[in-house]
Write a protein that holds these residues in place. Structure first.
Motif, PDB file in Angstrom:
ATOM      1  N   ALA A   4      37.769  32.865  24.961  1.00 25.04           N
ATOM      2  CA  ALA A   4      37.941  34.017  25.856  1.00 25.04           C
ATOM      3  C   ALA A   4      39.064  33.709  26.844  1.00 25.04           C
ATOM      4  N   ILE A   5      40.109  34.529  26.812  1.00 23.43           N
ATOM      5  CA  ILE A   5      41.257  34.366  27.703  1.00 23.43           C
ATOM      6  C   ILE A   5      41.270  35.524  28.698  1.00 23.43           C
ATOM      7  N   PHE A   6      41.289  35.185  29.973  1.00 20.38           N
ATOM      8  CA  PHE A   6      41.294  36.185  31.031  1.00 20.38           C
ATOM      9  C   PHE A   6      42.608  36.145  31.808  1.00 20.38           C
ATOM     10  N   ASP A   7      43.215  37.309  32.005  1.00 20.92           N
ATOM     11  CA  ASP A   7      44.236  37.468  33.030  1.00 20.92           C
ATOM     12  C   ASP A   7      43.500  37.397  34.378  1.00 20.92           C
ATOM     13  N   PHE A   8      44.248  37.233  35.457  1.00 21.29           N
ATOM     14  CA  PHE A   8      43.605  37.106  36.768  1.00 21.29           C
ATOM     15  C   PHE A   8      43.818  38.335  37.645  1.00 21.29           C
ATOM     16  N   LEU A  92      32.875  38.905  36.484  1.00 19.79           N
ATOM     17  CA  LEU A  92      32.079  37.686  36.619  1.00 19.79           C
ATOM     18  C   LEU A  92      30.920  37.687  35.624  1.00 19.79           C
ATOM     19  N   ASP A  93      30.307  38.829  35.422  1.00 20.57           N
ATOM     20  CA  ASP A  93      29.225  38.941  34.430  1.00 20.57           C
ATOM     21  C   ASP A  93      29.728  38.586  33.034  1.00 20.57           C
ATOM     22  N   GLU A  94      30.923  39.055  32.704  1.00 18.65           N
ATOM     23  CA  GLU A  94      31.486  38.786  31.378  1.00 18.65           C
ATOM     24  C   GLU A  94      31.816  37.304  31.205  1.00 18.65           C
ATOM     25  N   ILE A  95      32.347  36.693  32.259  1.00 22.73           N
ATOM     26  CA  ILE A  95      32.616  35.253  32.219  1.00 22.73           C
ATOM     27  C   ILE A  95      31.311  34.489  31.988  1.00 22.73           C
ATOM     28  N   VAL A 172      40.465  38.674  24.522  1.00 22.97           N
ATOM     29  CA  VAL A 172      41.503  38.683  25.559  1.00 22.97           C
ATOM     30  C   VAL A 172      41.226  39.838  26.512  1.00 22.97           C
ATOM     31  N   TYR A 173      41.297  39.530  27.812  1.00 22.37           N
ATOM     32  CA  TYR A 173      41.064  40.518  28.865  1.00 22.37           C
ATOM     33  C   TYR A 173      42.334  40.602  29.711  1.00 22.37           C
ATOM     34  N   PRO A 193      39.372  46.238  31.483  1.00 24.30           N
ATOM     35  CA  PRO A 193      37.937  46.377  31.173  1.00 24.30           C
ATOM     36  C   PRO A 193      37.015  46.500  32.366  1.00 24.30           C
ATOM     37  N   PHE A 194      37.448  46.024  33.540  1.00 23.83           N
ATOM     38  CA  PHE A 194      36.521  45.932  34.679  1.00 23.83           C
ATOM     39  C   PHE A 194      36.897  46.797  35.864  1.00 23.83           C
ATOM     40  N   ASN A 195      38.174  47.174  35.973  1.00 22.75           N
ATOM     41  CA  ASN A 195      38.619  47.799  37.229  1.00 22.75           C
ATOM     42  C   ASN A 195      38.261  49.275  37.360  1.00 22.75           C
TER      43      ASN A 195
END
Length: 197
Positions: A4-8, A92-95, A172-173, A193-195
């Motif tokens: 799982a790769i997250f942008d910040f 945070l839930d997804e992480i 990827v997020y 996905p979250f905003n």
């Protein structure tokens, strides 16, 4: 197991951390004084007169060039302590969901990773890639020591972290054009996905 790769900026948190860090570290007065210069550089990057790498480098240089590394490190720690207030709860839930599954997790951001890493470590993320700042003689030079970590550079960082990523399910997020190359590689891509939650 998956990766799982997250942008910040804009993905995990609700803002762009670079101007926020510069304001918190150098003050509103310093930021407002440089605002015309920032606008000029942004315009030059948008028209192709300057690369986004060079424009971003010049902005950061105008604030941080000559800062001692110990002062910078302390400023990053102080800023990192503020990050929890900006985190999307759903991010945070997804992480946590990926952590519970035992997936490999990394943050790959265009921002300077020095203020992301202290926060990431508090939630169990060890790998953070970003645009690194050059240091000489225990001072920031105002230049980058790596390419600006966006677009194809994000893919290069992914390949360096996980050379065999193609053999695993890749999540990827991301939330911007700087993430599109990574998103195109993903088995499971999530754009913004979250905003909106």
């Amino acid at each position: 197991m998956a990766i799982a790769i997250f942008d910040f900026d804009g993905t995990i948190i609700s803002r762009d951390s670079l101007p926020d860090f510069l304001i918190r570290t150098c003050g509103w007065k310093a930021f407002l004084l440089r605002l015309p210069w920032i606008a000029l550089l942004k315009g030059a990057a948008l028209t192709g007169f300057l690369s986004t790498h060079r424009a971003k480098e010049l902005v950061i240089s105008s604030f941080l060039r000559g800062m001692r590394t110990d002062e910078f490190r302390q400023a990053c720690l102080e800023y990192a302590s503020r990050i929890p207030a900006f985190v999307y709860p759903t991010a945070l839930d997804e992480i946590r969901r990926h952590q519970e599954k035992g997936d490999k997790i990394a943050i790959i951001s265009a921002s300077v990773p020095d203020w992301i890493r202290p926060w990431a470590q508090t939630i169990g993320i060890r790998l953070v890639e970003g645009t690194e700042l050059e240091v000489k003689g225990q001072m920031l030079t105002g230049r980058f020591s790596t390419p600006n970590c966006k677009g194809s550079e994000k893919v290069r960082r992914l390949r360096r972290l996980y050379p065999d990523f193609a053999s695993e399910t890749l999540y990827v997020y991301g939330d911007s054009s700087g993430d599109k190359e990574l998103l195109a590689l993903a088995n499971v891509p999530y754009y913004k996905p979250f905003n909106n939650k």
